[in-house]
Design a protein around this motif. Structure first.
Motif, PDB file in Angstrom:
ATOM      1  N   ILE A  93      46.027  35.263  36.852  1.00  0.00           N
ATOM      2  CA  ILE A  93      45.474  35.910  35.652  1.00  0.00           C
ATOM      3  C   ILE A  93      45.493  37.414  35.884  1.00  0.00           C
ATOM      4  CG2 ILE A  93      43.407  36.183  34.229  1.00  0.00           C
ATOM      5  CD1 ILE A  93      42.652  33.314  35.046  1.00  0.00           C
ATOM      6  N   ARG A  94      46.406  38.109  35.213  1.00  0.00           N
ATOM      7  CA  ARG A  94      46.547  39.532  35.442  1.00  0.00           C
ATOM      8  C   ARG A  94      46.356  40.312  34.143  1.00  0.00           C
ATOM      9  NH1 ARG A  94      49.328  42.497  39.607  1.00  0.00           N
ATOM     10  NH2 ARG A  94      49.966  40.541  40.527  1.00  0.00           N
ATOM     11  N   ALA A  95      46.980  39.828  33.066  1.00  0.00           N
ATOM     12  CA  ALA A  95      46.962  40.589  31.814  1.00  0.00           C
ATOM     13  C   ALA A  95      45.631  40.431  31.067  1.00  0.00           C
ATOM     14  CB  ALA A  95      48.118  40.135  30.927  1.00  0.00           C
ATOM     15  N   GLN A  96      45.042  39.245  31.142  1.00  0.00           N
ATOM     16  CA  GLN A  96      43.908  38.933  30.269  1.00  0.00           C
ATOM     17  C   GLN A  96      42.710  39.867  30.413  1.00  0.00           C
ATOM     18  OE1 GLN A  96      45.760  36.839  32.027  1.00  0.00           O
ATOM     19  NE2 GLN A  96      45.841  34.767  31.182  1.00  0.00           N
ATOM     20  N   PRO A  97      42.234  40.143  31.630  1.00  0.00           N
ATOM     21  CA  PRO A  97      41.064  41.028  31.722  1.00  0.00           C
ATOM     22  C   PRO A  97      41.372  42.421  31.159  1.00  0.00           C
ATOM     23  CG  PRO A  97      41.571  40.046  33.862  1.00  0.00           C
ATOM     24  CD  PRO A  97      42.676  39.663  32.946  1.00  0.00           C
ATOM     25  N   ARG A  98      42.599  42.888  31.395  1.00  0.00           N
ATOM     26  CA  ARG A  98      42.973  44.211  30.895  1.00  0.00           C
ATOM     27  C   ARG A  98      43.020  44.199  29.370  1.00  0.00           C
ATOM     28  NH1 ARG A  98      45.262  43.553  35.819  1.00  0.00           N
ATOM     29  NH2 ARG A  98      45.274  45.349  37.209  1.00  0.00           N
ATOM     30  N   GLN A  99      43.530  43.108  28.836  1.00  0.00           N
ATOM     31  CA  GLN A  99      43.600  42.977  27.380  1.00  0.00           C
ATOM     32  C   GLN A  99      42.187  43.018  26.782  1.00  0.00           C
ATOM     33  OE1 GLN A  99      45.531  39.293  26.183  1.00  0.00           O
ATOM     34  NE2 GLN A  99      44.277  39.275  24.318  1.00  0.00           N
ATOM     35  N   LEU A 100      41.247  42.324  27.419  1.00  0.00           N
ATOM     36  CA  LEU A 100      39.875  42.302  26.902  1.00  0.00           C
ATOM     37  C   LEU A 100      39.251  43.698  26.970  1.00  0.00           C
ATOM     38  CD1 LEU A 100      38.656  38.951  28.486  1.00  0.00           C
ATOM     39  CD2 LEU A 100      39.108  39.373  26.061  1.00  0.00           C
ATOM     40  N   LEU A 101      39.480  44.383  28.091  1.00  0.00           N
ATOM     41  CA  LEU A 101      38.924  45.732  28.215  1.00  0.00           C
ATOM     42  C   LEU A 101      39.495  46.628  27.115  1.00  0.00           C
ATOM     43  CD1 LEU A 101      39.051  46.343  32.080  1.00  0.00           C
ATOM     44  CD2 LEU A 101      37.012  46.030  30.661  1.00  0.00           C
ATOM     45  N   ALA A 102      40.797  46.455  26.838  1.00  0.00           N
ATOM     46  CA  ALA A 102      41.434  47.309  25.832  1.00  0.00           C
ATOM     47  C   ALA A 102      40.845  47.066  24.446  1.00  0.00           C
ATOM     48  CB  ALA A 102      42.939  47.060  25.831  1.00  0.00           C
ATOM     49  N   GLU A 103      40.209  45.918  24.259  1.00  0.00           N
ATOM     50  CA  GLU A 103      39.635  45.625  22.941  1.00  0.00           C
ATOM     51  C   GLU A 103      38.269  46.280  22.741  1.00  0.00           C
ATOM     52  OE1 GLU A 103      40.000  41.605  21.246  1.00  0.00           O
ATOM     53  OE2 GLU A 103      41.273  41.143  22.976  1.00  0.00           O
ATOM     54  N   HIS A 149      39.685  46.245  39.098  1.00  0.00           N
ATOM     55  CA  HIS A 149      40.104  45.672  40.384  1.00  0.00           C
ATOM     56  C   HIS A 149      40.349  44.175  40.187  1.00  0.00           C
ATOM     57  CE1 HIS A 149      39.833  44.040  44.460  1.00  0.00           C
ATOM     58  NE2 HIS A 149      38.809  43.312  44.067  1.00  0.00           N
ATOM     59  N   ASP A 150      41.551  43.713  40.539  1.00  0.00           N
ATOM     60  CA  ASP A 150      41.871  42.290  40.390  1.00  0.00           C
ATOM     61  C   ASP A 150      41.305  41.488  41.563  1.00  0.00           C
ATOM     62  OD1 ASP A 150      44.109  42.026  38.169  1.00  0.00           O
ATOM     63  OD2 ASP A 150      44.657  43.791  39.341  1.00  0.00           O
ATOM     64  N   PRO A 151      40.358  40.590  41.329  1.00  0.00           N
ATOM     65  CA  PRO A 151      39.930  39.720  42.432  1.00  0.00           C
ATOM     66  C   PRO A 151      41.089  38.816  42.854  1.00  0.00           C
ATOM     67  CG  PRO A 151      38.369  39.632  40.600  1.00  0.00           C
ATOM     68  CD  PRO A 151      39.581  40.357  40.112  1.00  0.00           C
ATOM     69  N   CYS A 152      41.241  38.628  44.156  1.00  0.00           N
ATOM     70  CA  CYS A 152      42.377  37.852  44.663  1.00  0.00           C
ATOM     71  C   CYS A 152      42.506  36.494  43.994  1.00  0.00           C
ATOM     72  CB  CYS A 152      42.224  37.621  46.166  1.00  0.00           C
ATOM     73  SG  CYS A 152      42.141  39.140  47.085  1.00  0.00           S
ATOM     74  N   HIS A 153      41.360  35.806  43.887  1.00  0.00           N
ATOM     75  CA  HIS A 153      41.473  34.438  43.402  1.00  0.00           C
ATOM     76  C   HIS A 153      41.535  34.359  41.881  1.00  0.00           C
ATOM     77  CE1 HIS A 153      40.719  32.088  47.311  1.00  0.00           C
ATOM     78  NE2 HIS A 153      41.331  33.234  47.536  1.00  0.00           N
ATOM     79  N   VAL A 154      41.496  35.496  41.222  1.00  0.00           N
ATOM     80  CA  VAL A 154      41.847  35.545  39.807  1.00  0.00           C
ATOM     81  C   VAL A 154      43.340  35.839  39.695  1.00  0.00           C
ATOM     82  CG1 VAL A 154      41.576  36.800  37.627  1.00  0.00           C
ATOM     83  CG2 VAL A 154      39.569  36.220  38.991  1.00  0.00           C
ATOM     84  N   VAL A 155      43.776  36.924  40.319  1.00  0.00           N
ATOM     85  CA  VAL A 155      45.159  37.366  40.113  1.00  0.00           C
ATOM     86  C   VAL A 155      46.161  36.538  40.916  1.00  0.00           C
ATOM     87  CG1 VAL A 155      45.088  39.200  41.878  1.00  0.00           C
ATOM     88  CG2 VAL A 155      46.657  39.394  39.951  1.00  0.00           C
ATOM     89  N   HIS A 156      45.840  36.215  42.157  1.00  0.00           N
ATOM     90  CA  HIS A 156      46.783  35.439  42.963  1.00  0.00           C
ATOM     91  C   HIS A 156      46.471  33.949  42.885  1.00  0.00           C
ATOM     92  CE1 HIS A 156      48.148  39.241  44.366  1.00  0.00           C
ATOM     93  NE2 HIS A 156      47.028  39.512  45.006  1.00  0.00           N
TER      94      HIS A 156
END
Ligand SMILES: Cc1cc2nc3c(=O)[nH]c(=O)nc-3n(C[C@H](O)[C@H](O)[C@H](O)COP(=O)(O)OP(=O)(O)OC[C@H]3O[C@@H](n4cnc5c(N)ncnc54)[C@H](O)[C@@H]3O)c2cc1C
Ligand code: SF4
Ligand code: SF4
Lengths: 491, 443
Positions: B345-355, B334-341
């Motif tokens: 920051i949209r790609a980075q957390p997903r990239q970390l999870l994928a690692e 779940h993207d927190p508003c004040h992270v993504v908007h």
């Protein structure tokens, strides 16, 4: 029109609330204020009520009440229209359809969906996307505009070139007629018996009644898509490339042009990858079966090169393609980076006249001391000159209207039309005589009278209405500045 | 017809800059009324009313600033209903700085409509006393903990007393997080040294509410940073960054808190400040704009703002350092508003999870939609917050994931409550907790 007296207003509010619920009626002036415009802020008009029906029966009941009270009424979708179409030109009731936004039925075997009018265009493609389908008409505003607004304006989009406009995708509609009667026009198949009334309704700009259900075609997503970006140092060469592509017998899904000024705006907005120093860029898309798509794209590339493109490239992947389209589709909004307001024109011209007309458009606007950005459906010859202005600077709005009128006249002169897809609305009523004879207009009026004999359904639109000066009302008539200059006339 | 030309008399030129409560709202003039933002706004999507859309609210703010509109009940209502989630900023092609506009409007509302004595006291206690004075917050936390472990909370919840409290208080009660025992609330050491080759020296914002309720997140953040070669400095005497105050229209205190925060971190002498709470990160990145008009503060504020990074933003700059143990779990993000908007920051957390080896990630529908938490929104607007929460939890459960991962304490509390209400077993984790686990925590 005289403003409603307070006691009558209160009584009406109660009656409306009985139909749509207390939470479905607005009458507070502060709330009505935000409904005074659509996407074109040059025009403003205040309603007495805005209501939010949730069913055809509620729409019908509101319409019957309006008739009983002799009040005008108008449907409103998302209010992204660019011709003032959903404005309550003579006050009365605005029916916002934003709470009727469901997909009611999807029939994949027969490739159709039945939706409510307030459904956002893109949300339909989202709904059927996982099964491999989409809804083809794609106005650039598709992330916000509604299917109801689309059918009213017979909206187009970049992919109209290959797939046609909204009317080519509407099978049938449930409509609340201006007297409150609920009828079906057309059917669930492409060939319905009798008059093509669905075809007549589409494009009627909310003056023939209010659509409450719409049966539309959904298409299988193309197997393969290639998007080509061609960059030009001269806008004439870009224009010539458009004709060259079509002349080679290619049938691109889309051919869009975006000029220098517009590139600055969209690059500021999202950094989409259009070169900032280009005079113009073309975005050309081919789609279809995977076999042969590379060859098609190669032929587009070749045509652009031959026409003198400085650089031509095929989008590497879906991400690059999506970003290029995001830039194109956000262009109007991105003008906010350059100017507090703009007015978009919607002329159509024969494709071969593009170089001449674009040059003249730039000259006309410059002569009025203003700037213009062009971003448009080049393959269709559907121009969108966007005149940038600042409403706070005295006199600028007048100059915008004057320049706009000259551009409209220019389009008519070269054998084109004054509206490709945004509708006539309030904005272009004065230009109708540019392209229609009095007999043409009289016949249109007879058709309108058949649907809307009292004229209460969305008054003041499409047809120039005879009014006397000094008439009171939400949008009291004053001579249009271009009328005063003798550029247009009312009749 | 209302051709704007002849309708209104020519305004005196040049137009005066538009402001509310002394804060510029010139940004309203960037809005070209295109409406492209409408369908991305959660409140508009729920209500369908233009006054509850970004375009409508900008129009209200503009009309207020121009004096065309007075601050009526209905206007206050529609502006208060804004989540300040800034989803509209992400989609707006014109670059309307919506966050700044709504903050100015809320400050004006506070000036003109401070509300009754009870509301003022509530705000003073929360925004002033507790947030501005970390020690009092610690005390309050101890009290809250006592309330929870003593059984009093159970009594209140069971007795139905919560139901007769005013709705805001009831929402407050339902949301009060389980305050961990004193050990987890204990401050972090002043320095957590890097493990292995040193990559950077960073400071960690431990937050105000965060350090009380989610001390574990801070510990996990520090450990993960250390494992990735960071000397982690935890400056003493950190207070609240002032984000909650700014969002609630408490401008003067927000400015004071910003200055205090800048001073505290300047003393730490680092070039990077790591934040693991989205609202704070987004707000601190805006200090430059907040203090732009104060000559002696403008440049330190801008410098500080440039040093702030969300923990995911920082970590994703390089591949995670191994060894990482597998975490066999299906999660969604779940993207927190004040992270993504707020911070894009949209790609980075997903990239970390994928690692993380073994982790299966499923995408969440409307992942970047507000969950209704929105700072203290779930306390001030419990009804809309609940609608958005139900929508969010519906999407979460549809993924079938065992856990929903996010990156902000407010979202964690809110979604955990929503999941609890639905009786679902789904867990709600901070991204750093999951990373920490891959580094062997809890084993
Ligand atoms: C950034 C931007 C890009 C655009 N790009 C394009 C484009 O590429 N192509 C294009 O064609 N247009 C474009 N438009 C114009 C506009 O988006 C379209 O005209 C759209 O179809 C309007 O839909 P809406 O829901 O906003 O309708 P509204 O603006 O709310 O209303 C438009 C008209 O539809 C009528 N109406 C609405 N609902 C109903 C109903 N249920 N029954 C009967 N009448 C109804 C209204 O009375 C009004 O006359 C663009 C606009 C913007 C702001
Ligand atoms: S905020 Fe941006 S997207 Fe929304 S209407 Fe204004 S310019 Fe368009
Ligand atoms: S901040 Fe969020 S709630 Fe407020 S107007 Fe923008 S999108 Fe809507």
């Amino acid at each position: 029109m005289v403003p409603l007296a307070e006691p009558r207003k209160r009584a009406l509010r109660r009656e409306l609330a009985a139909i749509v619920g207390a939470g479905g009626v607005l009458s507070d002036p502060d709330e009505l204020l935000v409904y005074e415009s659509d996407g074109l802020t040059l025009f403003r008009a205040l309603a007495d009520f805005v209501v939010f029906p949730t069913s055809a029966e509620q729409v019908s009941a509101v319409v019957k009440l309006a008739n009983r009270e002799e009040l005008p009424f108008v449907a409103r979708g998302a209010g992204t229209g660019l011709s003032g179409g959903c404005l309550p030109a003579e006050g009365g009731i605005v029916l916002s359809l934003m709470r009727m936004n469901r997909v009611l039925e999807v029939d994949y075997d027969n490739q159709l969906a039945i939706v409510e009018p307030g459904l956002v265009n893109l949300h339909l493609s989202w709904a059927v996307g996982p099964s491999g389908y989409y809804y083809a008409p794609d106005p650039s505003s598709q992330q916000a505009c509604t299917i109801g607004g689309n059918i009213a304006n017979n909206s187009g989009g970049p992919h109209t070139l290959k797939y046609g406009v909204t009317t080519n995708h509407v099978l049938g509609l449930e409509v609340v007629l201006p007297d409150g009667e609920i009828v079906w026009l057309g059917g669930r198949t492409r060939e319905a018996a009798g008059y093509d009334l669905a075809g007549v309704f589409v494009g009627s700009e909310g003056t023939f009644g209010i659509a409450t259900k719409i049966a539309v075609r959904i298409l299988k997503k193309p197997q393969a898509v290639k998007t080509v970006l061609a960059v030009f140092d001269e806008i004439e060469r870009a224009s010539a490339a458009v004709s060259a592509i079509i002349a080679r017998g290619l049938v691109p899904a889309a051919v869009e042009m975006i000029d220098h000024l517009t590139i600055q705006a969209v690059e500021d907005a999202f950094g989409c990858g259009y070169p900032r120093d280009a005079a113009a860029a073309l975005l050309v898309e081919v789609d279809g079966l995977a076999a042969g798509i590379e060859a098609q794209a190669a032929r587009v590339v070749e045509a652009c090169r031959d026409a003198g493109a400085r650089e031509v490239r095929v989008a590497r992947d879906e991400a690059e393609r999506a970003l290029l389209w995001k830039g194109r589709k956000s262009a109007f909004g991105a003008y906010g980076r350059l100017s507090p307001a703009y007015m978009v024109m919607d002329g159509v011209i024969p494709r071969t006249r593009l170089p001449h007309v674009l040059r003249r458009v730039n000259e006309i606007v410059a002569a009025h001391g203003l700037r213009v950005g062009n971003v448009f459906h080049a393959g269709d010859g559907n121009l969108h000159p966007n005149i940038l202005y600042d409403p706070r600077v005295p006199g600028e709005e007048t100059r915008v209207l004057e320049a706009g009128a000259e551009i409209m006249r220019l389009c008519a002169e070269v054998g084109g039309s004054i509206s490709g897809e945004h509708g006539i609305g309030l904005e272009k009523t004065d230009f109708m005589p540019f392209i229609f004879s009095p007999a043409d207009l009289a016949f249109m009026q007879r058709l309108k009278d058949a649907f809307n004999p009292t004229g209460r359904c969305n008054p003041g639109k499409i047809f120039p209405t005879r009014k006397t000066c000094g008439e009171a009302g939400p949008v009291a008539y004053r001579p249009h500045p271009i009328e005063e200059k003798g550029l247009a006339q009312r009749f | 017809m209302a051709h704007g030309t002849t309708e209104t008399p020519a305004p005196p030129a040049p137009p005066a800059p538009l402001a509310l409560h002394g804060l510029s709202v010139e940004g309203v003039n960037q809005c070209v009324h295109c409406g492209l933002c409408l369908a991305s706004c959660p409140t508009f999507s729920e209500l369908g009313t233009e006054m509850d859309s970004p375009r409508g609210r900008i129009f209200l703010i503009k009309s207020l600033a121009e004096g065309r509109l007075a601050l009526s009940d209905s206007t206050v209502r529609h502006l208060s209903l804004c989540l300040d989630c800034r989803a509209c900023e992400t989609v707006c092609p014109a670059g309307v700085p919506y966050g700044r506009l709504i903050e100015a409007a809320k400050a004006e509302i506070e000036r003109q409509r401070p509300g009754g004595a009870a509301r003022r006291a509530f705000r003073w206690i929360n925004l002033g006393l507790l947030l501005e004075h970390p020690r009092l917050l610690a005390l309050a936390a101890a009290g809250l903990r006592a309330y929870q472990v003593s059984g009093l909370q159970r009594l209140v919840r069971a007795s139905g007393l919560a139901r007769v409290l005013p709705s805001t208080l009831a929402a407050w009660e339902a949301l009060t997080p389980a305050v961990p025992a004193a050990a987890a609330r204990a401050p972090l050491p002043a320095l957590i040294p890097a493990v292995g080759a040193r990559r950077a020296r960073v400071a960690l914002l431990t937050g105000c509410v965060q350090s009380v309720v989610f001390g574990d997140h801070n510990r996990a953040t520090a450990r993960v940073l250390a494992r990735n070669g960071c000397d982690v400095v935890v400056p003493a005497g950190q207070g609240c960054c002032g984000a909650l105050n700014a969002h609630a229209g408490d401008h003067a205190r927000a400015v004071r808190m910003a200055k205090a925060t800048i001073e505290t971190f300047e003393r730490a002498g680092v070039r990077t400040v790591i934040v693991n709470t989205s609202g704070c990160g987004a707000h601190m990145k805006g200090y430059g704009a907040l203090l732009a008009n104060e000559p002696s503060w403008a440049s330190p504020a801008a410098r500080f703002a440039a040093s702030v990074q969300d923990v995911s933003e920082f970590l994703a700059r390089e591949p995670l350092r191994g060894p990482l143990a597998p975490v066999a779990m299906t999660v969604t993000y779940h993207d927190p508003c004040h992270v993504v908007h707020g911070q894009k920051i949209r790609a980075q957390p997903r990239q970390l999870l994928a690692e993380i080896p073994g982790l299966r990630i499923v995408e969440l529908a409307e992942s970047d939609w507000c969950c209704g938490s929105a700072g203290i929104y779930n306390l001030t607007e419990p009804e809309m917050a609940e609608r958005l929460l139900r929508r969010k939890v519906g999407h979460v459960l549809a993924t079938g994931a065992e856990a929903v991962v996010t990156a902000n304490p407010g979202c964690i509390l809110q979604i955990a409550k929503g999941v609890r209400d639905r009786g679902a077993p789904t867990r709600v984790l901070h991204l750093v907790e999951l990373l920490d686990r891959a580094y062997g925590a809890g084993r």
